[in-house]
Scaffold this active site. Structure first.
Site, PDB file in Angstrom:
ATOM      1  N   GLU A  17       0.665  -1.266  -0.078  1.00 49.33           N
ATOM      2  CA  GLU A  17       0.092  -0.162   0.081  1.00 49.33           C
ATOM      3  C   GLU A  17       0.834   1.213   0.158  1.00 49.33           C
ATOM      4  O   GLU A  17       0.301   2.243  -0.548  1.00 49.33           O
ATOM      5  CB  GLU A  17      -0.926   0.034   1.093  1.00 49.33           C
ATOM      6  CG  GLU A  17      -1.977  -0.938   1.043  1.00 49.33           C
ATOM      7  CD  GLU A  17      -1.628  -2.104   1.696  1.00 49.33           C
ATOM      8  OE1 GLU A  17      -2.273  -3.144   2.132  1.00 49.33           O
ATOM      9  OE2 GLU A  17      -0.305  -2.608   1.914  1.00 49.33           O
ATOM     10  N   LEU A  18       1.794   1.236   0.756  1.00 47.10           N
ATOM     11  CA  LEU A  18       2.898   2.490   0.829  1.00 47.10           C
ATOM     12  C   LEU A  18       3.483   2.618  -0.422  1.00 47.10           C
ATOM     13  O   LEU A  18       3.437   3.976  -1.036  1.00 47.10           O
ATOM     14  CB  LEU A  18       3.858   2.134   1.913  1.00 47.10           C
ATOM     15  CG  LEU A  18       4.851   3.678   2.131  1.00 47.10           C
ATOM     16  CD1 LEU A  18       4.189   4.761   2.506  1.00 47.10           C
ATOM     17  CD2 LEU A  18       5.904   3.012   3.074  1.00 47.10           C
ATOM     18  N   ARG A 523      10.736   1.150  -4.083  1.00 45.16           N
ATOM     19  CA  ARG A 523      11.063   0.114  -4.858  1.00 45.16           C
ATOM     20  C   ARG A 523      11.130  -1.384  -3.946  1.00 45.16           C
ATOM     21  O   ARG A 523      11.866  -1.478  -2.952  1.00 45.16           O
ATOM     22  CB  ARG A 523      12.491   0.213  -5.338  1.00 45.16           C
ATOM     23  CG  ARG A 523      13.271  -0.900  -6.032  1.00 45.16           C
ATOM     24  CD  ARG A 523      12.516  -1.446  -7.259  1.00 45.16           C
ATOM     25  NE  ARG A 523      13.229  -2.500  -8.014  1.00 45.16           N
ATOM     26  CZ  ARG A 523      13.052  -3.351  -8.900  1.00 45.16           C
ATOM     27  NH1 ARG A 523      11.745  -3.461  -9.034  1.00 45.16           N
ATOM     28  NH2 ARG A 523      13.961  -4.220  -9.167  1.00 45.16           N
ATOM     29  N   TRP A 569      20.260 -12.538  -3.273  1.00 45.69           N
ATOM     30  CA  TRP A 569      18.794 -11.839  -3.260  1.00 45.69           C
ATOM     31  C   TRP A 569      17.831 -13.046  -3.449  1.00 45.69           C
ATOM     32  O   TRP A 569      16.752 -12.488  -3.705  1.00 45.69           O
ATOM     33  CB  TRP A 569      18.808 -10.989  -4.813  1.00 45.69           C
ATOM     34  CG  TRP A 569      19.519  -9.801  -4.870  1.00 45.69           C
ATOM     35  CD1 TRP A 569      20.379  -9.599  -3.447  1.00 45.69           C
ATOM     36  CD2 TRP A 569      19.766  -8.816  -5.715  1.00 45.69           C
ATOM     37  NE1 TRP A 569      20.943  -8.464  -3.693  1.00 45.69           N
ATOM     38  CE2 TRP A 569      20.729  -7.591  -5.038  1.00 45.69           C
ATOM     39  CE3 TRP A 569      19.514  -8.641  -6.843  1.00 45.69           C
ATOM     40  CZ2 TRP A 569      20.990  -6.782  -5.848  1.00 45.69           C
ATOM     41  CZ3 TRP A 569      19.764  -7.489  -7.603  1.00 45.69           C
ATOM     42  CH2 TRP A 569      20.507  -6.487  -7.099  1.00 45.69           C
ATOM     43  N   HIS A 649      28.022  -6.482 -14.235  1.00 44.00           N
ATOM     44  CA  HIS A 649      27.566  -5.278 -13.616  1.00 44.00           C
ATOM     45  C   HIS A 649      27.427  -5.120 -11.992  1.00 44.00           C
ATOM     46  O   HIS A 649      26.908  -6.267 -11.666  1.00 44.00           O
ATOM     47  CB  HIS A 649      26.303  -4.832 -14.143  1.00 44.00           C
ATOM     48  CG  HIS A 649      25.500  -3.747 -13.557  1.00 44.00           C
ATOM     49  ND1 HIS A 649      26.030  -2.337 -13.754  1.00 44.00           N
ATOM     50  CD2 HIS A 649      24.400  -3.629 -12.927  1.00 44.00           C
ATOM     51  CE1 HIS A 649      25.323  -1.452 -13.148  1.00 44.00           C
ATOM     52  NE2 HIS A 649      24.259  -2.310 -12.661  1.00 44.00           N
ATOM     53  N   HIS A 702      17.925   6.201 -11.004  1.00 49.37           N
ATOM     54  CA  HIS A 702      16.929   6.029  -9.788  1.00 49.37           C
ATOM     55  C   HIS A 702      16.302   7.277  -9.658  1.00 49.37           C
ATOM     56  O   HIS A 702      15.487   7.642  -8.832  1.00 49.37           O
ATOM     57  CB  HIS A 702      17.562   5.538  -8.510  1.00 49.37           C
ATOM     58  CG  HIS A 702      17.950   4.179  -8.860  1.00 49.37           C
ATOM     59  ND1 HIS A 702      19.161   3.840  -9.194  1.00 49.37           N
ATOM     60  CD2 HIS A 702      17.453   3.035  -8.466  1.00 49.37           C
ATOM     61  CE1 HIS A 702      19.338   2.604  -9.094  1.00 49.37           C
ATOM     62  NE2 HIS A 702      18.242   2.080  -8.849  1.00 49.37           N
TER      63      HIS A 702
END
Length: 768
Positions: A17-18, A523, A569, A649, A702
């Site tokens: 929601e945020l 993000r 990740w 990268h 960004h």
């Protein structure tokens, strides 16, 4: 009675929601009042989730980043925004993103500014906004946002514990832009902390949690002295301080931490279990000891019976002085497993998200306070789930174990050294001086997201979905050709996430639907769950990359995620060493690399943005990690011919201290983030002769700000002072997935123009 508490809760909300409220405001589709209402709603919901605890955190909620929030309540703004007169929350967004919402910029009468530097929060995938210091920095308390959260908690009847980032860690996380010593600012900083603690005491707070994770790192004598100075000055405040450490063991800092003049100490008893005995022996008789016994960094269910086995003697010894908590803030895990009604039913009982970790904590406390028999059913269910996990045939695959056993050192080496390969690659690719490229992804448009959602829901068949993705790939190729980019990418339209996409095609993974975790700002990422041995049953990218290559005569990069990033990740299995899991991933990626080469792809990028992130916080442990991490990349990358160019990268990580390990990867080209740090990361190359080619990111993807050609040229000239120009590439600092085409095209146009202008000056014939 044992006390239970939490260090922090996820901010985004179970349904993100945020995220959606932030992005609506930034687009100008919503108001600041509506955004604040969403924040208040989420805080209330999250405190309700923690209602079974004795203390819930207050002030752990943030609209962007808790480190930036600390700068805000300290009145410490970068000089470029100090005079901006808008709302303080808009001011915060200007620092974080370079922009606020369109209407706020019109009201403030100011254009965008340079966004602040962003880097990894210790060894996590969360990014914080780096505080900017200079010798003249001052601090002026503005505690109103924190007090507003406290007042909301009080009105809701929450037994709250305010949370602050500690003063010593805060200074250590920042950077002095003028070369001055951040630690010299401590005497100016402490009065603001003391005033804040007094304001909280006056508002009714009795305990305040102050986070000092720096204490699990190598702290020299100057910083040790800073801790003594800080907490001896703060001990006069009218609140009891719980000093919280996490992300590792205190080790040689245990004596310092235990003897600071605070009322309680929290230690990470998951990653720092070996600390517990030493801390118990050092702990003064009047102090509370909080043990972080639930893993706040991973999603596996706790072995509750095993935890009780070692906790029961400690509870007997400490009595009411024992507090229990997760190891760290639950910012790093998803919110609620109850939403995952379609997750793999075999694996689901093995998991615990933030809400379930609260339940685990309450079960442990109930057992310690009233006996195991009072939670017998919960303990039995937990034991049965863990036994099923250990015995599952899906966890271990003999063929994968055999392949690992057959690894040889030759598999980690290229056939020829870089100078020989470089000649072969230049002959094959025919690229100009300062070749231009991008990092891989292009905007994930509404059309892409709609097609993916329809396909997953079964309303779009495979042929129609593939046709939609091919249209997006063709668009990306045509746009790059029109811009004049030299080495193209296919844009990754088919990929939901750079890790999840690959995990979905590998055996050993399962996936959540709502398992989102904040990475930075709005993000979010949804880490896949790596529960078993990893195997690649079929090619994962060859179809899309070869289609893209068929559309153009320019080189097309094959785009892969590297094994170390796949490991770091994901929510990784905890039943075997991480090194072993990473080697399994490396073998799977190696197979894909070789298939791409066989399909005629001449340039293959294997992204490793998380290489630095996995570096242990203690220097003594780093060599072992780097050895196997580098080896895993080499296994994945080094089976190709000399004339196949391997790229990698890395982004948003300080890596100057591991530059020799990055060189050991032996990638032909490495692209890195340098734009937000104004090429500061290239300082590593002043004293290190990096042997291969490098693409320093020349604009910040960004931020919605469009870079100018002249700004990019200036950054490239800075880079050329340290890297020979014939080994420089020109590229953005990261992928363009989160941006809009309306931002991407003008930004890339400026980038290409800058490269062409500099190329014309340095090599009129355009050749390298």
């Amino acid at each position: 009675m044992i006390t239970t508490h939490n260090l922090g809760y996820p901010r985004m909300g179970a349904q993100r929601e945020l995220k959606f409220a932030l992005e609506a405001y930034w687009r100008g589709d919503s108001t600041l009042e509506a955004l604040r209402e969403t924040g208040a709603m989420l805080r209330a919901r999250h405190w309700a989730d923690q209602a079974g605890l004795d203390w819930a955190p207050v002030g752990d909620f943030s609209f962007y980043d808790h480190v930036l929030d600390t700068s805000a309540w300290l009145g410490h703004w970068p000089r470029r925004v100090q005079d901006w007169a808008g709302d303080p929350l808009d001011k915060l967004f200007r620092v974080a993103r370079g922009r606020t919402a369109p209407q706020a910029e019109r009201q403030g009468g100011a254009p965008g500014v340079a966004a602040a530097e962003m880097t990894k929060w210790f060894d996590t995938n969360y990014h914080y906004i780096v505080p900017e210091f200079d010798a003249d920095t001052t601090f002026t308390l503005n505690a109103e946002p924190l007090l507003a959260q406290w007042q909301q908690a009080q009105a809701l009847g929450v037994r709250g514990k305010p949370v602050l980032l500690g003063p010593v860690t805060y200074l250590a996380l920042g950077k002095a832009k003028d070369g001055s010593d951040p630690l010299a600012l401590l005497p100016r900083l402490l009065p603001a902390y003391a005033q804040c603690l007094e304001r909280l005491a006056a508002a009714g707070a009795t305990w305040v949690q102050i986070d000092e994770p720096l204490l699990v790192t190598d702290v020299d004598e100057r910083w040790q002295h800073a801790y003594n100075l800080a907490y001896h000055q703060l001990k006069a405040c009218r609140v009891q301080i719980l000093l919280a450490t996490y992300f590792g063991a205190l080790q040689d800092n245990a004596y310092l931490a235990v003897n600071l003049p605070v009322a309680g100490l929290h230690i990470d008893a998951v990653r720092g279990r070996d600390d517990v005995a030493a801390v118990l022996n050092l702990l003064p008789a009047h102090k509370v000891l909080s043990l972080g016994v639930i893993d706040g960094r991973n999603i596996w269910a706790t072995d509750l019976n095993a935890a009780l086995d070692w906790l029961e003697p400690i509870a007997e010894r400490l009595g009411e002085r024992l507090w229990l908590a997760p190891s760290c803030s639950l910012l790093h895990v998803p919110v609620d497993l109850r939403l995952e009604d379609d997750i793999d039913p075999e694996v689901r009982p093995w998991l615990a998200f933030a809400r379930q970790k609260m339940d685990e904590l309450c079960i442990l406390a109930q057992a310690l306070n009233h006996g195991r028999q009072t939670v017998r059913d919960a303990l039995q269910a937990n034991a049965a789930a863990l036994a099923a996990r250990r015995s599952s045939p899906r966890v271990t695959q003999p063929a994968v174990r055999t392949a690992l056993a057959n690894l040889t050192p030759e598999m980690q080496r290229r056939q020829q050294p870089y100078p020989v390969r470089a000649q072969a690659q230049r002959q094959r690719l025919g690229l100009p001086l300062l070749p231009t490229t991008t990092i891989g992804s292009f905007p994930q448009t509404a059309e892409i997201r709609h097609a993916r959602a329809e396909y997953k829901a079964g309303r779009l068949d495979t042929a129609a979905y593939e046709a939609a993705m091919k249209r997006e790939i063709e668009r990306a190729v045509r746009e790059q050709e029109a811009l004049g980019i030299d080495v193209l990418v296919h844009g990754e339209a088919e990929r939901n996430d750079m890790v999840e996409y690959f995990g979905e095609q590998l055996e050993g993974y399962v996936f959540s639907r709502h398992g989102w975790v904040q990475s930075y700002g709005s993000r979010c990422v949804k880490p896949p769950i790596l529960f078993g041995d990893v195997r690649r049953p079929h090619p994962m990218t060859v179809q899309w990359i070869t289609y893209a290559q068929s559309l153009t005569k320019r080189p097309m990069k094959g785009m892969l995620t590297g094994p170390v990033t796949m490991l770091n990740w994901s929510f990784v299995r905890d039943d075997q060493p991480r090194e072993q899991t990473c080697r399994q991933l490396a073998l799977a990626i190696r197979e894909e690399v070789l298939d791409l080469e066989r399909a005629g792809i001449a340039v293959i990028q294997i992204d490793e943005p998380a290489l630095r992130e996995g570096l242990p916080l203690r220097r003594a442990e780093r060599a072992a990690y780097l050895q196997w991490a580098v080896a895993c990349f080499q296994i994945a990358a080094n089976g190709v011919r000399d004339d196949t160019q391997i790229h990698t990268h890395m982004c948003y990580s300080e890596f100057n201290d591991i530059i020799d390990s990055i060189a050991a990867l032996d990638a032909d080209v490495i692209t890195i983030e340098t734009s937000r740090s104004d090429m500061e990361l290239l300082q590593a190359f002043e004293h290190f002769d990096y042997p291969n080619e490098i693409g320093p990111g020349v604009y910040d993807i960004h931020s919605p700000n469009i870079p100018t050609r002249h700004a990019i040229e200036a950054l490239l000239r800075k880079a050329a002072e340290r890297i020979p120009i014939d080994r420089l590439w020109v590229n953005p600092d990261c992928g363009l997935k989160t941006r809009q085409w309306s931002e991407v095209i003008p930004a890339l146009r400026e980038m290409v123009a800058a490269a062409q202008a500099l190329r014309a000056q340095e090599a009129p014939n355009g050749q390298r």
